[in-house]
Design a protein around this motif. Structure first.
Motif, PDB file in Angstrom:
ATOM      1  N   TYR A   3      37.300  34.434  43.916  1.00  0.00           N
ATOM      2  CA  TYR A   3      38.682  34.889  43.750  1.00  0.00           C
ATOM      3  C   TYR A   3      38.679  36.201  42.971  1.00  0.00           C
ATOM      4  O   TYR A   3      37.874  36.411  42.076  1.00  0.00           O
ATOM      5  CB  TYR A   3      39.498  33.875  42.939  1.00  0.00           C
ATOM      6  CG  TYR A   3      40.026  32.701  43.712  1.00  0.00           C
ATOM      7  CD1 TYR A   3      39.202  31.629  44.049  1.00  0.00           C
ATOM      8  CD2 TYR A   3      41.362  32.646  44.080  1.00  0.00           C
ATOM      9  CE1 TYR A   3      39.695  30.545  44.747  1.00  0.00           C
ATOM     10  CE2 TYR A   3      41.874  31.561  44.773  1.00  0.00           C
ATOM     11  CZ  TYR A   3      41.035  30.513  45.109  1.00  0.00           C
ATOM     12  OH  TYR A   3      41.530  29.437  45.798  1.00  0.00           O
TER      13      TYR A   3
ATOM     14  N   TYR B  44      41.440  38.595  40.793  1.00  0.00           N
ATOM     15  CA  TYR B  44      42.747  38.826  40.177  1.00  0.00           C
ATOM     16  C   TYR B  44      42.677  40.163  39.444  1.00  0.00           C
ATOM     17  O   TYR B  44      41.598  40.641  39.104  1.00  0.00           O
ATOM     18  CB  TYR B  44      43.083  37.733  39.150  1.00  0.00           C
ATOM     19  CG  TYR B  44      43.578  36.439  39.736  1.00  0.00           C
ATOM     20  CD1 TYR B  44      42.688  35.521  40.281  1.00  0.00           C
ATOM     21  CD2 TYR B  44      44.932  36.123  39.738  1.00  0.00           C
ATOM     22  CE1 TYR B  44      43.135  34.329  40.827  1.00  0.00           C
ATOM     23  CE2 TYR B  44      45.395  34.926  40.270  1.00  0.00           C
ATOM     24  CZ  TYR B  44      44.481  34.041  40.811  1.00  0.00           C
ATOM     25  OH  TYR B  44      44.947  32.853  41.333  1.00  0.00           O
TER      26      TYR B  44
ATOM     27  N   GLN C  58      44.853  42.443  36.219  1.00  0.00           N
ATOM     28  CA  GLN C  58      45.876  42.409  35.188  1.00  0.00           C
ATOM     29  C   GLN C  58      46.174  43.836  34.770  1.00  0.00           C
ATOM     30  O   GLN C  58      45.314  44.510  34.171  1.00  0.00           O
ATOM     31  CB  GLN C  58      45.444  41.579  33.985  1.00  0.00           C
ATOM     32  CG  GLN C  58      46.571  41.396  32.969  1.00  0.00           C
ATOM     33  CD  GLN C  58      46.193  40.464  31.829  1.00  0.00           C
ATOM     34  OE1 GLN C  58      45.033  40.346  31.470  1.00  0.00           O
ATOM     35  NE2 GLN C  58      47.199  39.808  31.259  1.00  0.00           N
TER      36      GLN C  58
ATOM     37  N   GLY D 196      51.304  39.653  33.783  1.00  0.00           N
ATOM     38  CA  GLY D 196      50.621  38.458  34.244  1.00  0.00           C
ATOM     39  C   GLY D 196      49.548  38.793  35.250  1.00  0.00           C
ATOM     40  O   GLY D 196      49.711  39.713  36.059  1.00  0.00           O
ATOM     41  N   PRO D 197      48.414  38.089  35.218  1.00  0.00           N
ATOM     42  CA  PRO D 197      47.378  38.328  36.232  1.00  0.00           C
ATOM     43  C   PRO D 197      47.965  38.211  37.640  1.00  0.00           C
ATOM     44  O   PRO D 197      48.776  37.330  37.913  1.00  0.00           O
ATOM     45  CB  PRO D 197      46.359  37.228  35.942  1.00  0.00           C
ATOM     46  CG  PRO D 197      46.512  36.943  34.485  1.00  0.00           C
ATOM     47  CD  PRO D 197      47.989  37.083  34.237  1.00  0.00           C
TER      48      PRO D 197
ATOM     49  N   TYR E  32      47.198  37.839  41.682  1.00  0.00           N
ATOM     50  CA  TYR E  32      46.235  37.439  42.704  1.00  0.00           C
ATOM     51  C   TYR E  32      46.035  38.586  43.693  1.00  0.00           C
ATOM     52  O   TYR E  32      47.003  39.234  44.128  1.00  0.00           O
ATOM     53  CB  TYR E  32      46.745  36.202  43.437  1.00  0.00           C
ATOM     54  CG  TYR E  32      46.013  35.902  44.727  1.00  0.00           C
ATOM     55  CD1 TYR E  32      46.601  36.192  45.954  1.00  0.00           C
ATOM     56  CD2 TYR E  32      44.742  35.351  44.715  1.00  0.00           C
ATOM     57  CE1 TYR E  32      45.945  35.920  47.137  1.00  0.00           C
ATOM     58  CE2 TYR E  32      44.069  35.080  45.900  1.00  0.00           C
ATOM     59  CZ  TYR E  32      44.675  35.363  47.105  1.00  0.00           C
ATOM     60  OH  TYR E  32      44.009  35.113  48.274  1.00  0.00           O
TER      61      TYR E  32
ATOM     62  N   TYR F 293      39.374  40.932  37.595  1.00  0.00           N
ATOM     63  CA  TYR F 293      38.582  39.750  37.292  1.00  0.00           C
ATOM     64  C   TYR F 293      38.049  39.120  38.580  1.00  0.00           C
ATOM     65  O   TYR F 293      38.815  38.850  39.510  1.00  0.00           O
ATOM     66  CB  TYR F 293      39.428  38.708  36.574  1.00  0.00           C
ATOM     67  CG  TYR F 293      39.904  39.098  35.196  1.00  0.00           C
ATOM     68  CD1 TYR F 293      41.188  39.596  35.008  1.00  0.00           C
ATOM     69  CD2 TYR F 293      39.076  38.947  34.087  1.00  0.00           C
ATOM     70  CE1 TYR F 293      41.645  39.933  33.732  1.00  0.00           C
ATOM     71  CE2 TYR F 293      39.515  39.288  32.818  1.00  0.00           C
ATOM     72  CZ  TYR F 293      40.804  39.779  32.650  1.00  0.00           C
ATOM     73  OH  TYR F 293      41.243  40.113  31.393  1.00  0.00           O
TER      74      TYR F 293
ATOM     75  N   ARG G 152      35.233  29.625  41.785  1.00  0.00           N
ATOM     76  CA  ARG G 152      35.695  28.265  41.496  1.00  0.00           C
ATOM     77  C   ARG G 152      35.772  27.464  42.789  1.00  0.00           C
ATOM     78  O   ARG G 152      35.882  28.006  43.885  1.00  0.00           O
ATOM     79  CB  ARG G 152      37.061  28.305  40.830  1.00  0.00           C
ATOM     80  CG  ARG G 152      38.156  28.889  41.684  1.00  0.00           C
ATOM     81  CD  ARG G 152      39.417  29.042  40.867  1.00  0.00           C
ATOM     82  NE  ARG G 152      40.011  27.776  40.496  1.00  0.00           N
ATOM     83  CZ  ARG G 152      40.995  27.197  41.167  1.00  0.00           C
ATOM     84  NH1 ARG G 152      41.441  27.723  42.280  1.00  0.00           N
ATOM     85  NH2 ARG G 152      41.509  26.060  40.741  1.00  0.00           N
TER      86      ARG G 152
ATOM     87  N   ASN H 294      41.605  24.826  36.436  1.00  0.00           N
ATOM     88  CA  ASN H 294      42.008  26.066  35.810  1.00  0.00           C
ATOM     89  C   ASN H 294      41.075  27.208  36.181  1.00  0.00           C
ATOM     90  O   ASN H 294      39.951  26.998  36.649  1.00  0.00           O
ATOM     91  CB  ASN H 294      42.006  25.903  34.291  1.00  0.00           C
ATOM     92  CG  ASN H 294      40.647  25.450  33.771  1.00  0.00           C
ATOM     93  OD1 ASN H 294      40.264  24.304  33.969  1.00  0.00           O
ATOM     94  ND2 ASN H 294      39.904  26.355  33.154  1.00  0.00           N
ATOM     95  N   LEU H 295      41.536  28.426  35.963  1.00  0.00           N
ATOM     96  CA  LEU H 295      40.728  29.628  36.147  1.00  0.00           C
ATOM     97  C   LEU H 295      40.005  29.942  34.843  1.00  0.00           C
ATOM     98  O   LEU H 295      40.565  29.808  33.768  1.00  0.00           O
ATOM     99  CB  LEU H 295      41.618  30.808  36.539  1.00  0.00           C
ATOM    100  CG  LEU H 295      42.356  30.687  37.878  1.00  0.00           C
ATOM    101  CD1 LEU H 295      43.315  31.853  38.049  1.00  0.00           C
ATOM    102  CD2 LEU H 295      41.367  30.630  39.022  1.00  0.00           C
TER     103      LEU H 295
ATOM    104  N   PHE I 183      38.482  33.038  33.066  1.00  0.00           N
ATOM    105  CA  PHE I 183      38.430  34.493  33.095  1.00  0.00           C
ATOM    106  C   PHE I 183      37.248  34.975  32.276  1.00  0.00           C
ATOM    107  O   PHE I 183      37.075  34.584  31.120  1.00  0.00           O
ATOM    108  CB  PHE I 183      39.725  35.086  32.524  1.00  0.00           C
ATOM    109  CG  PHE I 183      40.928  34.912  33.399  1.00  0.00           C
ATOM    110  CD1 PHE I 183      41.660  33.735  33.358  1.00  0.00           C
ATOM    111  CD2 PHE I 183      41.331  35.915  34.260  1.00  0.00           C
ATOM    112  CE1 PHE I 183      42.772  33.565  34.157  1.00  0.00           C
ATOM    113  CE2 PHE I 183      42.442  35.761  35.069  1.00  0.00           C
ATOM    114  CZ  PHE I 183      43.165  34.577  35.020  1.00  0.00           C
ATOM    115  N   GLY I 184      36.443  35.863  32.876  1.00  0.00           N
ATOM    116  CA  GLY I 184      35.394  36.538  32.133  1.00  0.00           C
ATOM    117  C   GLY I 184      35.948  37.827  31.569  1.00  0.00           C
ATOM    118  O   GLY I 184      37.152  37.957  31.358  1.00  0.00           O
ATOM    119  N   LYS I 185      35.052  38.792  31.329  1.00  0.00           N
ATOM    120  CA  LYS I 185      35.493  40.053  30.720  1.00  0.00           C
ATOM    121  C   LYS I 185      36.132  40.989  31.732  1.00  0.00           C
ATOM    122  O   LYS I 185      36.911  41.850  31.386  1.00  0.00           O
ATOM    123  CB  LYS I 185      34.295  40.744  30.052  1.00  0.00           C
ATOM    124  CG  LYS I 185      33.805  40.013  28.821  1.00  0.00           C
ATOM    125  CD  LYS I 185      34.908  39.921  27.793  1.00  0.00           C
ATOM    126  CE  LYS I 185      34.461  39.152  26.572  1.00  0.00           C
ATOM    127  NZ  LYS I 185      35.580  38.917  25.630  1.00  0.00           N
TER     128      LYS I 185
END
Lengths: 113, 116
Positions: A34, A36, A38, A43-44, A46, A87, A91, A100-101, A103-105
């Motif tokens: 996936y 996303y 931001q 809000g993030p 999609y 991001y 998943r 849930n998602l 999120f990494g850096k």
């Protein structure tokens, strides 16, 4: 869920294609990729997702390597409004049992005039 | 198209006060997720609800609680607020799962909580 690795930042000239890489070497066969983004404090949003085939929608294209260990998000004609943190998230499709998602850096993409 | 609605958009509280954040999912979405994003941090999962039942729990402090109501909206209740609770709080929703379709999460605009 598998861990992802992304470059911390990238620059792109306005009007050019932005290619954002993501490594996910421990991805499992039933895990999706996936993307996303931001935009500052919003809000993030999609963007796109895929399992193993390349995908395209009105926002972007997603290229997944044959071994599925990496992928690239392509914004074909980047604009200043595409400046954001992107991001890449791996998943499973929980299909009724929710998840849930993580999120990494992410990659901070700066589109410059 | 209708999106996720969050209210209030901004909230200022004093330490030790309580706060309630509300989330209205996209119509016909049955699952709600709450995320917290501290300054300079990435979003972190707090808790989720599916069909009005808690489905997953992340790094949610004991001082926080949440629920999902019969109309699928959700509320995040935060008590004994601390300075470190200052953050953006996002809600996301997903549609009912049918035929193995993916459960893409759609996020709201967030509530910015400032604790003084």
């Amino acid at each position: 869920d598998a861990k992802t690795t992304q470059p911390p930042s990238m620059d792109c000239a306005e009007g050019r294609a932005a290619n954002l890489p993501c490594n996910h070497s421990t991805i499992s066969g039933n895990e999706y990729v996936y993307w996303y983004r931001q935009i500052h404090s919003q809000g993030p949003q999609y963007i796109i997702h895929g399992l193993k085939n390349n995908e395209t929608n009105e926002m972007a294209s997603l290229i997944i390597t044959e071994d599925r260990k990496s992928s690239t998000l392509i914004l074909p004609h980047a604009t200043l409004r595409d400046t954001a943190v992107y991001y890449c998230i791996v998943r499973r499709n929980y299909g009724g049992s929710q998840g849930n998602l993580i999120f990494g850096k992410g990659t901070k993409l700066s589109v410059k005039p | 198209a209708a999106g996720v609605i969050q209210s209030p958009r901004h909230l200022i509280k004093e330490k030790r006060e309580t706060a309630t954040l509300k989330c209205y999912p996209i119509p016909r979405h049955d699952t709600v997720y709450w995320y917290q994003q501290g300054p300079g941090q990435d979003p972190q999962f707090l808790i989720s609800f599916y069909e009005k039942m808690q489905s997953d729990k992340g790094s949610i402090p004991d001082r926080f609680s949440a629920q999902q109501f019969s109309d699928y909206h959700s509320e995040l209740n935060m008590s004994s607020l601390e300075l470190g609770d200052s953050a953006l709080y996002f809600c996301a929703s997903t549609p009912p799962q049918r035929g193995g379709s993916t459960d893409t999460q759609y996020f709201g605009p967030g509530t910015r909580l400032t604790v003084l």
